[in-house]
Motif scaffolding. Structure first.
Motif, short mmCIF file in Angstrom:
data_model
loop_
_atom_site.label_atom_id
_atom_site.label_comp_id
_atom_site.label_asym_id
_atom_site.label_seq_id
_atom_site.Cartn_x
_atom_site.Cartn_y
_atom_site.Cartn_z
N ILE A 132 4.60 0.53 -2.14
CA ILE A 132 3.25 0.22 -1.76
C ILE A 132 2.71 -1.05 -2.26
CG2 ILE A 132 0.97 0.81 -2.13
CD1 ILE A 132 1.69 3.91 -1.78
N PHE A 133 2.85 -1.34 -3.75
CA PHE A 133 2.63 -2.40 -4.33
C PHE A 133 3.30 -3.75 -3.96
CE2 PHE A 133 0.07 0.44 -6.85
CZ PHE A 133 -1.15 -0.05 -6.88
N VAL A 134 4.60 -3.57 -3.74
CA VAL A 134 5.54 -4.69 -3.55
C VAL A 134 5.29 -5.10 -2.08
CG1 VAL A 134 7.99 -5.47 -3.24
CG2 VAL A 134 7.13 -4.19 -5.16
N TYR A 135 5.23 -4.38 -1.18
CA TYR A 135 5.27 -4.78 0.11
C TYR A 135 3.87 -4.97 0.96
CZ TYR A 135 10.10 -3.94 0.16
OH TYR A 135 11.50 -4.20 -0.01
N VAL A 136 2.87 -4.37 0.29
CA VAL A 136 1.70 -4.46 0.61
C VAL A 136 0.83 -5.81 -0.03
CG1 VAL A 136 -0.79 -3.51 0.75
CG2 VAL A 136 1.19 -1.91 1.27
N THR A 161 8.01 -11.08 -2.00
CA THR A 161 7.83 -9.56 -2.40
C THR A 161 9.09 -9.43 -3.58
OG1 THR A 161 9.54 -9.32 -0.51
CG2 THR A 161 7.17 -8.86 -0.21
N HIS A 162 10.00 -10.49 -3.29
CA HIS A 162 11.22 -10.27 -4.50
C HIS A 162 10.62 -10.64 -5.74
CE1 HIS A 162 14.68 -11.76 -6.82
NE2 HIS A 162 15.29 -10.72 -6.29
N LEU A 176 6.88 -6.50 -11.27
CA LEU A 176 5.87 -5.51 -11.23
C LEU A 176 6.89 -4.38 -12.01
CD1 LEU A 176 3.56 -3.83 -9.91
CD2 LEU A 176 4.94 -3.51 -8.06
N LEU A 177 8.22 -4.28 -11.70
CA LEU A 177 8.75 -3.10 -12.08
C LEU A 177 8.67 -2.59 -13.45
CD1 LEU A 177 12.03 -1.78 -10.57
CD2 LEU A 177 11.97 -2.15 -13.11
N ILE A 189 17.77 -1.05 -5.46
CA ILE A 189 17.79 -0.78 -3.89
C ILE A 189 16.94 -1.74 -3.26
CG2 ILE A 189 17.45 0.72 -2.02
CD1 ILE A 189 18.30 3.23 -3.81
N LEU A 190 15.76 -2.01 -4.00
CA LEU A 190 14.87 -2.91 -3.33
C LEU A 190 15.07 -4.31 -3.67
CD1 LEU A 190 11.32 -1.18 -3.76
CD2 LEU A 190 12.98 -0.95 -1.73
#
Length: 276
Positions: free
Chosen positions: A63-67, A76-77, A83-84, A150-151
């Protein structure tokens, strides 16, 4: 000749009971580990209880990465890299709430009354419950980092530093656990434990550097953010995972860990003895 009259022997139930000495450390540890095993078996038999530490970090990352990733960091990267460690710290903090809810539920069911009838130190059930939650915090760490990979997340330091970051997060969670344990001993219902702990953890999560850098926050908020224990944990994990400046974040995190144990562990044990 004097006749000796023997005094009648008192029934066992009326004899004075010798005072039980304070539990020795090894005895306390042995019984605590036995109750830790009970907690682990309970977790193994109810895997749905692990949803908060297995599914929540996955949802938060997506949610937070892609939104918000594009708006906050422009990429996003880049935002995933930032963020992680914050999501790991936030999830591991909210994961502590479950131990308070579970202990309060056990109190309602009378399980601790059974423990009281056993020849175990009074504090062993609480110590066993806290130690048993180490599996939950290990799962949070593995799931968060694994799904992050994975992301596209990548640890840029060495494996030893990465391991130290994960262990520091787990240690923080174990020490913070004494706060919900204390709350569980003081309030009446599991719902009250959950509501009160969310009210405490949520401000710590969002008024920190979990989602954005400290410098982007309002000046009046930055003072709180800089002393927030989650801020120091996130800063330490980012430094150990990504090589960002550690400054004094590790020492502050260890100081907060010691503070949680020194303050809330005695309070929780004292409230527990009064409760049962």
């Amino acid at each position: 000749m004097t006749t000796l009259v023997r005094e009648p022997r008192k029934p066992a139930s009326l004899r004075p009971v010798a005072a039980t000495p304070h539990p020795r450390p090894l005895r306390l540890l042995r019984h605590s580990l036995a109750l830790t095993k009970r907690s682990l078996i309970k977790t193994w038999r109810t895997p749905e209880a692990l949803i908060d530490v297995s599914l929540q970090p996955v949802l938060f990352l997506v949610i937070f990465v892609y939104v918000f990733g594009g708006a906050v960091a422009g990429s996003t990267h880049d935002y995933l890299q930032f963020l992680l460690p914050g999501i790991l710290a936030q999830t591991i903090a909210t994961g502590c709430i479950a131990i308070g809810v579970n202990l309060n539920t056990d109190l309602e069911k009378g399980i601790f009354d059974r423990f009281r009838s056993l020849p175990v130190p009074r504090s062993a059930p609480l110590l066993g419950a806290v130690l048993g939650d180490i599996v939950r915090y290990a799962i949070v760490t593995v799931v968060t980092v694994g799904f992050g990979y994975i992301l596209g997340f990548r640890i840029t330091t060495d494996p030893l530093s990465a391991l130290a970051g994960g262990l520091l997060a787990i240690l923080f969670a174990l020490c913070l656990s004494w706060l919900p344990v204390f709350v569980a001993m003081k309030v009446r219902t599991p719902g009250a434990v959950q509501g009160l702990m969310f009210a405490l953890i949520m401000p710590l999560s969002f008024a920190s550097n979990v989602f954005v850098g400290t410098g982007t926050l309002p000046g009046w908020m930055q003072g709180f953010v800089k002393v927030n224990p989650l801020t120091h944990l996130v800063g330490a994990v980012r430094g150990l995972f990504l090589g960002t400046p550690l400054e004094n974040h590790v020492w502050w995190t260890l100081a907060w860990c010691a503070g949680f144990v020194v303050v809330f562990m005695p309070l929780a044990l004292r409230a527990y003895r009064k409760k049962v």
